[in-house]
Design a protein around this motif. Structure first.
Motif, PDB file in Angstrom:
ATOM      1  N   GLU A 191      -0.590  -0.053  -6.975  1.00  0.00           N
ATOM      2  CA  GLU A 191       0.466  -0.619  -6.132  1.00  0.00           C
ATOM      3  C   GLU A 191       1.850  -0.198  -6.603  1.00  0.00           C
ATOM      4  O   GLU A 191       2.858  -0.604  -6.028  1.00  0.00           O
ATOM      5  N   ASP A 204       2.549  -3.908  -1.751  1.00  0.00           N
ATOM      6  CA  ASP A 204       3.487  -3.583  -2.827  1.00  0.00           C
ATOM      7  C   ASP A 204       3.747  -2.083  -2.907  1.00  0.00           C
ATOM      8  O   ASP A 204       4.871  -1.660  -3.208  1.00  0.00           O
ATOM      9  N   GLY A 209      -4.643  -4.278   0.915  1.00  0.00           N
ATOM     10  CA  GLY A 209      -3.399  -4.721   1.529  1.00  0.00           C
ATOM     11  C   GLY A 209      -3.560  -4.933   3.018  1.00  0.00           C
ATOM     12  O   GLY A 209      -4.648  -4.752   3.580  1.00  0.00           O
ATOM     13  N   GLY A 247      -3.080  -1.528  -3.326  1.00  0.00           N
ATOM     14  CA  GLY A 247      -2.371  -2.658  -2.717  1.00  0.00           C
ATOM     15  C   GLY A 247      -1.245  -2.124  -1.854  1.00  0.00           C
ATOM     16  O   GLY A 247      -0.151  -1.852  -2.349  1.00  0.00           O
TER      17      GLY A 247
END
Length: 468
Positions: free
Chosen positions: A325, A349, A397, A346
Protein backbone atom coordinates in the motif's frame (compact mmCIF):
# COMPACT_ATOMS: atom_id res chain seq x y z
CA UNK A 1 -24.39 -23.81 6.29
CA UNK A 2 -24.90 -20.96 8.77
CA UNK A 3 -27.88 -18.69 8.20
CA UNK A 4 -27.74 -14.98 8.89
CA UNK A 5 -30.04 -12.00 9.02
CA UNK A 6 -28.41 -9.22 7.02
CA UNK A 7 -29.13 -5.69 8.16
CA UNK A 8 -28.43 -2.68 5.96
CA UNK A 9 -29.39 0.74 7.27
CA UNK A 10 -28.35 4.25 6.34
CA UNK A 11 -28.00 7.56 8.13
CA UNK A 12 -26.07 10.78 7.84
CA UNK A 13 -22.30 10.45 8.06
CA UNK A 14 -20.99 13.33 10.18
CA UNK A 15 -17.50 12.19 11.22
CA UNK A 16 -15.37 10.22 8.75
CA UNK A 17 -13.85 6.83 9.39
CA UNK A 18 -14.67 3.15 9.05
CA UNK A 19 -15.05 0.90 12.09
CA UNK A 20 -16.23 -2.64 12.78
CA UNK A 21 -17.09 -3.66 16.34
CA UNK A 22 -19.91 -5.04 18.49
CA UNK A 23 -22.57 -2.48 19.40
CA UNK A 24 -24.05 -1.59 22.76
CA UNK A 25 -26.95 0.70 23.60
CA UNK A 26 -26.71 3.79 25.76
CA UNK A 27 -28.37 3.39 29.17
CA UNK A 28 -32.17 3.63 29.26
CA UNK A 29 -33.44 6.83 30.94
CA UNK A 30 -35.71 6.66 33.98
CA UNK A 31 -39.40 7.11 33.22
CA UNK A 32 -41.93 9.06 35.28
CA UNK A 33 -45.70 8.84 35.62
CA UNK A 34 -48.59 10.99 36.77
CA UNK A 35 -49.45 8.07 39.05
CA UNK A 36 -46.22 8.38 41.05
CA UNK A 37 -46.58 9.38 44.74
CA UNK A 38 -47.06 13.11 45.38
CA UNK A 39 -44.73 14.93 47.79
CA UNK A 40 -45.81 16.37 51.13
CA UNK A 41 -45.79 20.06 50.13
CA UNK A 42 -45.18 22.16 47.04
CA UNK A 43 -42.60 24.27 48.89
CA UNK A 44 -40.56 21.28 50.01
CA UNK A 45 -40.71 19.56 46.62
CA UNK A 46 -39.79 22.77 44.79
CA UNK A 47 -36.71 23.00 47.01
CA UNK A 48 -35.84 19.40 46.11
CA UNK A 49 -36.12 20.24 42.41
CA UNK A 50 -33.91 23.29 42.83
CA UNK A 51 -31.29 21.20 44.65
CA UNK A 52 -31.47 18.46 41.98
CA UNK A 53 -30.91 20.98 39.18
CA UNK A 54 -27.96 22.44 41.11
CA UNK A 55 -26.52 18.94 41.55
CA UNK A 56 -26.79 18.26 37.83
CA UNK A 57 -25.18 21.60 36.99
CA UNK A 58 -22.31 20.93 39.41
CA UNK A 59 -21.77 17.44 37.94
CA UNK A 60 -21.62 18.87 34.43
CA UNK A 61 -19.11 21.48 35.61
CA UNK A 62 -16.93 18.71 37.04
CA UNK A 63 -17.09 16.84 33.73
CA UNK A 64 -16.09 19.98 31.84
CA UNK A 65 -13.01 20.34 34.02
CA UNK A 66 -11.87 16.82 33.09
CA UNK A 67 -11.62 17.49 29.34
CA UNK A 68 -10.34 20.19 27.00
CA UNK A 69 -11.46 22.14 23.93
CA UNK A 70 -14.92 21.57 22.47
CA UNK A 71 -15.45 18.63 24.80
CA UNK A 72 -15.15 21.05 27.73
CA UNK A 73 -17.40 23.77 26.31
CA UNK A 74 -20.47 21.61 25.74
CA UNK A 75 -20.96 20.39 29.36
CA UNK A 76 -20.59 24.01 30.48
CA UNK A 77 -23.43 25.06 28.15
CA UNK A 78 -25.59 22.26 29.55
CA UNK A 79 -24.74 23.33 33.09
CA UNK A 80 -25.92 26.84 32.29
CA UNK A 81 -29.22 25.44 30.96
CA UNK A 82 -29.71 23.52 34.20
CA UNK A 83 -29.48 26.81 36.08
CA UNK A 84 -32.14 28.48 33.89
CA UNK A 85 -34.84 29.76 36.29
CA UNK A 86 -37.48 29.05 33.64
CA UNK A 87 -37.13 25.30 34.14
CA UNK A 88 -37.60 25.59 37.89
CA UNK A 89 -40.56 27.93 37.42
CA UNK A 90 -42.29 25.52 35.00
CA UNK A 91 -41.68 22.60 37.38
CA UNK A 92 -43.17 24.59 40.29
CA UNK A 93 -46.30 25.29 38.22
CA UNK A 94 -46.66 21.55 37.62
CA UNK A 95 -46.23 20.87 41.33
CA UNK A 96 -48.98 23.34 42.14
CA UNK A 97 -51.17 21.48 39.62
CA UNK A 98 -50.72 18.35 41.72
CA UNK A 99 -48.10 16.48 39.70
CA UNK A 100 -45.59 14.12 41.41
CA UNK A 101 -42.18 15.78 41.72
CA UNK A 102 -40.12 13.84 39.18
CA UNK A 103 -42.99 13.85 36.71
CA UNK A 104 -43.41 17.61 37.17
CA UNK A 105 -39.78 18.09 36.17
CA UNK A 106 -40.11 15.73 33.22
CA UNK A 107 -43.17 17.54 31.90
CA UNK A 108 -41.45 20.91 32.35
CA UNK A 109 -38.46 19.81 30.25
CA UNK A 110 -40.75 18.15 27.69
CA UNK A 111 -42.51 21.46 27.18
CA UNK A 112 -39.25 23.24 26.40
CA UNK A 113 -38.22 20.35 24.10
CA UNK A 114 -41.47 20.68 22.14
CA UNK A 115 -40.95 24.42 21.74
CA UNK A 116 -37.42 24.03 20.36
CA UNK A 117 -38.42 21.14 18.10
CA UNK A 118 -41.15 23.30 16.56
CA UNK A 119 -38.64 26.05 15.79
CA UNK A 120 -36.53 23.65 13.72
CA UNK A 121 -32.93 24.01 12.55
CA UNK A 122 -30.14 24.57 15.04
CA UNK A 123 -32.54 25.13 17.95
CA UNK A 124 -34.26 21.80 17.30
CA UNK A 125 -30.91 20.04 17.62
CA UNK A 126 -30.61 21.41 21.15
CA UNK A 127 -33.52 19.20 22.19
CA UNK A 128 -30.99 16.47 22.97
CA UNK A 129 -29.34 18.78 25.52
CA UNK A 130 -32.61 19.42 27.34
CA UNK A 131 -33.63 15.77 27.19
CA UNK A 132 -30.32 14.85 28.81
CA UNK A 133 -30.86 17.42 31.58
CA UNK A 134 -34.33 16.01 32.17
CA UNK A 135 -33.02 12.47 32.56
CA UNK A 136 -30.23 13.54 34.89
CA UNK A 137 -32.50 15.66 37.10
CA UNK A 138 -35.15 12.94 37.32
CA UNK A 139 -32.50 10.37 38.26
CA UNK A 140 -31.25 12.62 41.08
CA UNK A 141 -34.79 13.15 42.39
CA UNK A 142 -35.52 9.42 42.37
CA UNK A 143 -32.15 8.50 43.86
CA UNK A 144 -31.14 6.19 40.98
CA UNK A 145 -27.97 6.15 38.81
CA UNK A 146 -27.98 8.45 35.82
CA UNK A 147 -28.15 6.67 32.43
CA UNK A 148 -24.70 6.48 30.93
CA UNK A 149 -22.23 4.86 28.55
CA UNK A 150 -21.61 1.12 29.02
CA UNK A 151 -18.16 0.01 30.16
CA UNK A 152 -17.77 -3.56 28.84
CA UNK A 153 -13.98 -3.63 28.75
CA UNK A 154 -13.71 -4.06 24.96
CA UNK A 155 -14.10 -1.78 21.91
CA UNK A 156 -17.70 -1.17 20.81
CA UNK A 157 -19.97 1.10 18.77
CA UNK A 158 -22.27 3.16 20.99
CA UNK A 159 -25.90 3.28 19.79
CA UNK A 160 -28.53 5.67 21.13
CA UNK A 161 -31.62 7.67 20.25
CA UNK A 162 -29.47 10.78 20.57
CA UNK A 163 -26.33 10.86 22.69
CA UNK A 164 -26.33 13.25 25.66
CA UNK A 165 -23.66 15.91 25.11
CA UNK A 166 -22.20 15.54 28.60
CA UNK A 167 -21.63 11.81 28.06
CA UNK A 168 -20.34 12.27 24.51
CA UNK A 169 -17.78 14.75 25.82
CA UNK A 170 -16.32 12.05 28.07
CA UNK A 171 -15.79 9.42 25.35
CA UNK A 172 -12.14 10.28 24.73
CA UNK A 173 -10.03 7.39 26.00
CA UNK A 174 -13.07 5.13 26.45
CA UNK A 175 -13.83 1.82 24.73
CA UNK A 176 -16.17 3.56 22.27
CA UNK A 177 -14.80 3.37 18.71
CA UNK A 178 -17.85 4.67 16.81
CA UNK A 179 -21.20 6.43 17.32
CA UNK A 180 -24.62 5.70 15.83
CA UNK A 181 -27.77 7.64 16.70
CA UNK A 182 -31.38 7.59 15.51
CA UNK A 183 -31.65 11.38 15.69
CA UNK A 184 -29.32 14.35 15.32
CA UNK A 185 -27.86 16.38 12.47
CA UNK A 186 -24.56 17.73 11.15
CA UNK A 187 -24.42 20.47 13.79
CA UNK A 188 -25.54 18.34 16.73
CA UNK A 189 -23.23 17.90 19.69
CA UNK A 190 -22.73 14.27 18.72
CA UNK A 191 -21.40 15.36 15.34
CA UNK A 192 -19.21 18.14 16.73
CA UNK A 193 -17.69 16.02 19.47
CA UNK A 194 -17.24 12.96 17.27
CA UNK A 195 -15.13 15.01 14.87
CA UNK A 196 -13.06 16.51 17.68
CA UNK A 197 -12.45 13.02 19.15
CA UNK A 198 -11.77 11.38 15.80
CA UNK A 199 -14.65 8.90 16.23
CA UNK A 200 -16.52 7.69 13.13
CA UNK A 201 -20.15 8.72 13.56
CA UNK A 202 -23.49 8.30 11.79
CA UNK A 203 -26.56 10.22 12.97
CA UNK A 204 -30.20 10.50 11.90
CA UNK A 205 -30.40 6.75 11.27
CA UNK A 206 -34.08 5.99 11.80
CA UNK A 207 -33.64 2.22 11.44
CA UNK A 208 -31.31 1.56 14.36
CA UNK A 209 -34.00 -0.66 15.87
CA UNK A 210 -33.29 -3.13 13.07
CA UNK A 211 -29.82 -3.86 14.41
CA UNK A 212 -29.32 -7.43 15.52
CA UNK A 213 -28.14 -7.54 19.12
CA UNK A 214 -24.84 -9.30 19.69
CA UNK A 215 -23.58 -8.99 16.12
CA UNK A 216 -20.82 -6.63 14.98
CA UNK A 217 -21.76 -3.46 13.19
CA UNK A 218 -19.78 -1.94 10.31
CA UNK A 219 -20.13 1.83 10.40
CA UNK A 220 -18.88 4.25 7.73
CA UNK A 221 -18.83 7.79 9.07
CA UNK A 222 -18.10 9.20 5.61
CA UNK A 223 -21.06 7.74 3.70
CA UNK A 224 -23.51 7.08 6.54
CA UNK A 225 -23.72 3.40 5.62
CA UNK A 226 -24.27 0.94 8.47
CA UNK A 227 -24.15 -2.83 8.07
CA UNK A 228 -24.62 -5.57 10.63
CA UNK A 229 -22.82 -8.75 9.66
CA UNK A 230 -22.52 -12.27 11.04
CA UNK A 231 -20.62 -15.01 9.11
CA UNK A 232 -21.91 -13.68 5.83
CA UNK A 233 -19.18 -15.24 3.64
CA UNK A 234 -20.72 -18.68 4.13
CA UNK A 235 -23.88 -17.63 2.29
CA UNK A 236 -22.16 -15.40 -0.26
CA UNK A 237 -20.18 -18.20 -2.00
CA UNK A 238 -16.77 -16.70 -1.25
CA UNK A 239 -13.61 -18.54 -0.30
CA UNK A 240 -13.15 -17.12 3.21
CA UNK A 241 -12.52 -13.99 5.20
CA UNK A 242 -10.04 -11.91 3.29
CA UNK A 243 -9.09 -9.44 5.97
CA UNK A 244 -9.74 -9.28 9.71
CA UNK A 245 -8.51 -6.00 11.22
CA UNK A 246 -6.72 -7.05 14.40
CA UNK A 247 -6.07 -3.44 15.39
CA UNK A 248 -9.72 -3.08 16.45
CA UNK A 249 -8.83 -5.03 19.60
CA UNK A 250 -6.53 -2.17 20.59
CA UNK A 251 -8.72 0.85 19.82
CA UNK A 252 -9.92 2.84 22.80
CA UNK A 253 -7.94 0.80 25.34
CA UNK A 254 -5.46 1.98 27.93
CA UNK A 255 -3.57 -1.34 28.01
CA UNK A 256 -2.99 -4.01 25.36
CA UNK A 257 -5.32 -7.04 25.34
CA UNK A 258 -3.86 -10.13 26.99
CA UNK A 259 -2.77 -13.27 25.14
CA UNK A 260 -5.83 -15.18 26.40
CA UNK A 261 -8.18 -12.34 25.39
CA UNK A 262 -6.75 -12.13 21.89
CA UNK A 263 -6.89 -15.90 21.47
CA UNK A 264 -10.54 -15.98 22.54
CA UNK A 265 -11.45 -13.10 20.23
CA UNK A 266 -9.72 -14.51 17.15
CA UNK A 267 -11.25 -17.93 17.82
CA UNK A 268 -14.76 -16.49 18.19
CA UNK A 269 -14.72 -14.54 14.91
CA UNK A 270 -13.70 -17.47 12.61
CA UNK A 271 -10.31 -16.02 11.71
CA UNK A 272 -8.61 -16.19 8.31
CA UNK A 273 -6.52 -13.76 8.46
CA UNK A 274 4.26 -8.04 17.48
CA UNK A 275 4.86 -11.11 19.15
CA UNK A 276 1.86 -11.52 21.47
CA UNK A 277 -0.55 -10.92 18.58
CA UNK A 278 1.11 -13.56 16.45
CA UNK A 279 1.17 -16.09 19.30
CA UNK A 280 -2.54 -15.47 19.90
CA UNK A 281 -3.35 -15.91 16.21
CA UNK A 282 -1.35 -19.15 16.04
CA UNK A 283 -3.11 -20.45 19.15
CA UNK A 284 -6.53 -19.56 17.75
CA UNK A 285 -5.70 -21.29 14.47
CA UNK A 286 -4.62 -24.41 16.33
CA UNK A 287 -7.86 -24.37 18.34
CA UNK A 288 -10.12 -24.06 15.29
CA UNK A 289 -8.16 -25.76 12.52
CA UNK A 290 -8.39 -22.57 10.44
CA UNK A 291 -6.11 -22.01 7.46
CA UNK A 292 -4.44 -18.91 8.85
CA UNK A 293 -2.71 -16.34 6.66
CA UNK A 294 -1.19 -13.32 8.42
CA UNK A 295 0.17 -10.19 6.78
CA UNK A 296 1.80 -6.98 7.92
CA UNK A 297 0.40 -3.58 6.86
CA UNK A 298 2.33 -0.58 5.62
CA UNK A 299 5.45 -2.52 4.59
CA UNK A 300 7.80 -0.14 2.79
CA UNK A 301 10.89 -2.24 2.02
CA UNK A 302 11.97 -5.81 1.38
CA UNK A 303 13.95 -5.70 4.63
CA UNK A 304 10.81 -4.91 6.64
CA UNK A 305 9.00 -7.80 4.96
CA UNK A 306 11.85 -10.16 5.84
CA UNK A 307 11.86 -9.08 9.49
CA UNK A 308 8.11 -9.54 9.87
CA UNK A 309 8.15 -12.90 8.11
CA UNK A 310 10.92 -14.18 10.38
CA UNK A 311 9.08 -13.05 13.52
CA UNK A 312 5.76 -14.53 12.39
CA UNK A 313 7.27 -17.88 11.48
CA UNK A 314 9.12 -18.04 14.79
CA UNK A 315 5.73 -17.75 16.53
CA UNK A 316 4.17 -20.61 14.58
CA UNK A 317 2.57 -18.78 11.64
CA UNK A 318 3.02 -20.90 8.51
CA UNK A 319 1.73 -18.54 5.81
CA UNK A 320 3.07 -15.01 6.02
CA UNK A 321 2.41 -12.06 3.74
CA UNK A 322 2.66 -8.31 3.36
CA UNK A 323 0.40 -5.46 2.31
CA UNK A 324 1.46 -3.44 -0.71
CA UNK A 325 0.00 0.00 0.00
CA UNK A 326 3.12 2.16 -0.14
CA UNK A 327 4.54 2.88 -3.63
CA UNK A 328 8.07 1.88 -2.54
CA UNK A 329 6.82 -1.62 -1.75
CA UNK A 330 5.33 -1.91 -5.22
CA UNK A 331 8.52 -0.70 -6.85
CA UNK A 332 10.65 -3.26 -4.99
CA UNK A 333 8.08 -6.05 -5.29
CA UNK A 334 10.52 -8.59 -6.79
CA UNK A 335 12.88 -8.30 -3.82
CA UNK A 336 10.03 -8.19 -1.31
CA UNK A 337 8.41 -11.35 -2.68
CA UNK A 338 11.54 -13.36 -1.88
CA UNK A 339 10.57 -13.24 1.81
CA UNK A 340 6.79 -13.76 1.92
CA UNK A 341 4.24 -16.36 0.82
CA UNK A 342 1.69 -13.88 -0.55
CA UNK A 343 0.96 -10.18 -0.92
CA UNK A 344 -2.24 -8.13 -0.90
CA UNK A 345 -2.48 -4.72 -2.54
CA UNK A 346 -4.38 -2.11 -0.51
CA UNK A 347 -5.62 0.09 -3.33
CA UNK A 348 -7.15 2.73 -1.06
CA UNK A 349 -3.85 3.70 0.55
CA UNK A 350 -1.82 2.94 -2.57
CA UNK A 351 -3.92 5.49 -4.47
CA UNK A 352 -3.54 8.22 -1.86
CA UNK A 353 0.22 7.75 -1.46
CA UNK A 354 0.87 7.45 -5.20
CA UNK A 355 -1.04 10.64 -6.01
CA UNK A 356 -0.35 12.50 -2.73
CA UNK A 357 -4.09 12.89 -2.09
CA UNK A 358 -5.63 12.58 1.36
CA UNK A 359 -8.38 9.93 1.38
CA UNK A 360 -10.59 12.27 3.45
CA UNK A 361 -10.31 15.19 1.00
CA UNK A 362 -13.42 15.03 -1.18
CA UNK A 363 -12.04 17.62 -3.59
CA UNK A 364 -9.22 15.23 -4.51
CA UNK A 365 -11.51 12.32 -5.36
CA UNK A 366 -10.25 12.12 -8.95
CA UNK A 367 -6.71 11.49 -7.75
CA UNK A 368 -7.98 8.74 -5.48
CA UNK A 369 -9.54 6.87 -8.41
CA UNK A 370 -8.02 3.34 -8.66
CA UNK A 371 -8.28 3.71 -12.46
CA UNK A 372 -5.44 6.25 -12.32
CA UNK A 373 -2.80 4.98 -14.78
CA UNK A 374 0.02 5.39 -12.25
CA UNK A 375 -1.83 3.20 -9.74
CA UNK A 376 -2.52 0.58 -12.40
CA UNK A 377 1.19 0.64 -13.32
CA UNK A 378 2.14 -0.17 -9.73
CA UNK A 379 -0.44 -2.96 -9.54
CA UNK A 380 0.90 -4.32 -12.81
CA UNK A 381 4.46 -4.28 -11.45
CA UNK A 382 3.41 -6.28 -8.40
CA UNK A 383 1.34 -8.67 -10.54
CA UNK A 384 4.28 -9.32 -12.83
CA UNK A 385 6.60 -9.94 -9.88
CA UNK A 386 4.05 -12.32 -8.38
CA UNK A 387 3.72 -14.29 -11.62
CA UNK A 388 7.49 -14.52 -11.91
CA UNK A 389 7.86 -15.78 -8.33
CA UNK A 390 4.75 -17.95 -8.33
CA UNK A 391 3.40 -15.91 -5.40
CA UNK A 392 -0.32 -15.06 -4.97
CA UNK A 393 -1.19 -11.39 -5.41
CA UNK A 394 -4.54 -10.16 -4.07
CA UNK A 395 -6.47 -6.91 -3.84
CA UNK A 396 -7.82 -5.73 -0.46
CA UNK A 397 -9.12 -2.30 -1.41
CA UNK A 398 -12.31 -0.80 -2.82
CA UNK A 399 -11.00 -1.39 -6.34
CA UNK A 400 -11.79 -5.11 -6.01
CA UNK A 401 -15.54 -4.42 -5.74
CA UNK A 402 -15.73 -2.62 -9.12
CA UNK A 403 -17.13 -5.13 -11.69
CA UNK A 404 -15.65 -3.14 -14.59
CA UNK A 405 -12.18 -2.93 -13.02
CA UNK A 406 -12.01 -6.54 -11.85
CA UNK A 407 -11.05 -7.97 -15.30
CA UNK A 408 -8.36 -5.30 -15.59
CA UNK A 409 -6.89 -6.32 -12.24
CA UNK A 410 -6.85 -9.96 -13.30
CA UNK A 411 -5.14 -8.93 -16.50
CA UNK A 412 -2.51 -7.13 -14.42
CA UNK A 413 -1.64 -10.39 -12.66
CA UNK A 414 -3.91 -10.23 -9.61
CA UNK A 415 -4.93 -13.73 -8.48
CA UNK A 416 -7.60 -12.95 -5.84
CA UNK A 417 -10.05 -10.17 -5.03
CA UNK A 418 -11.35 -9.36 -1.53
CA UNK A 419 -14.55 -7.33 -1.22
CA UNK A 420 -17.72 -6.83 0.80
CA UNK A 421 -20.22 -9.65 0.31
CA UNK A 422 -22.86 -7.63 -1.62
CA UNK A 423 -20.33 -6.97 -4.41
CA UNK A 424 -19.48 -10.63 -5.04
CA UNK A 425 -22.27 -11.38 -7.48
CA UNK A 426 -21.60 -8.52 -9.90
CA UNK A 427 -17.83 -9.02 -9.86
CA UNK A 428 -18.18 -12.77 -10.38
CA UNK A 429 -20.54 -12.21 -13.31
CA UNK A 430 -18.13 -9.75 -14.94
CA UNK A 431 -15.19 -12.11 -14.64
CA UNK A 432 -17.18 -15.11 -15.84
CA UNK A 433 -17.99 -13.25 -19.06
CA UNK A 434 -14.35 -12.36 -19.79
CA UNK A 435 -11.56 -14.78 -20.70
CA UNK A 436 -7.98 -14.27 -19.52
CA UNK A 437 -6.69 -13.03 -22.86
CA UNK A 438 -9.37 -10.34 -22.97
CA UNK A 439 -8.52 -9.40 -19.34
CA UNK A 440 -4.93 -8.85 -20.42
CA UNK A 441 -6.06 -6.74 -23.37
CA UNK A 442 -8.17 -4.65 -21.01
CA UNK A 443 -5.18 -4.19 -18.68
CA UNK A 444 -3.01 -2.95 -21.55
CA UNK A 445 -5.73 -0.57 -22.69
CA UNK A 446 -6.27 0.84 -19.20
CA UNK A 447 -2.56 1.35 -18.55
CA UNK A 448 -2.15 3.07 -21.90
CA UNK A 449 -4.92 5.59 -21.27
CA UNK A 450 -4.04 9.16 -20.20
CA UNK A 451 -6.74 9.44 -17.51
CA UNK A 452 -9.15 7.35 -15.41
CA UNK A 453 -12.05 8.40 -17.63
CA UNK A 454 -10.20 7.38 -20.77
CA UNK A 455 -9.22 4.08 -19.14
CA UNK A 456 -12.85 3.30 -18.33
CA UNK A 457 -13.93 4.11 -21.87
CA UNK A 458 -11.22 1.94 -23.42
CA UNK A 459 -12.09 -1.03 -21.20
CA UNK A 460 -15.83 -0.58 -21.80
CA UNK A 461 -15.23 -0.69 -25.56
CA UNK A 462 -13.37 -4.00 -25.22
CA UNK A 463 -16.06 -5.38 -22.93
CA UNK A 464 -18.71 -4.62 -25.56
CA UNK A 465 -16.71 -6.35 -28.25
CA UNK A 466 -15.85 -3.17 -30.15
CA UNK A 467 -12.41 -3.08 -31.82
CA UNK A 468 -9.71 -1.09 -30.06
Amino acid sequence: MPTTTEQFVHGLGVSPGLVCAPWLAFGTPVTTSAEDPVGESVTAEAARVKDALATVAADLGTRAAQVDGVASEIPLVSAALARDPGILSAAEENLVAGMPTAHAVGVAFDGYCATLAALGGYLAERVADLRDLRNRTVAVLLGVPMPGTPDPGYPFVLVARDLPPADTAMLGGSDVVGLLTAEGGPTSHTAILAKSLGLPAVVNCADVDRLVEGRPVVLDGSTGAVVVEAVRTATADSEGVGLFRTEFLYLGRRVAPTLDEQTATYTAVYPHVLATQLEALAAAAAATGADLWVMAPMVATAEEAAQFAALARSRGIATVGAMIEIPSAGLCARDLLEHVDFVRIGTNDLSQYTCAADRMAGGLATLLDPWQPAVLDLIGAVGAAGAEAGTPVGICGEAASDPALAPVLVGLGVTSLSMVAPSLGAVRAGLAATDLDRCREMAIAARGAPSPQAARSAVAALASGAPR
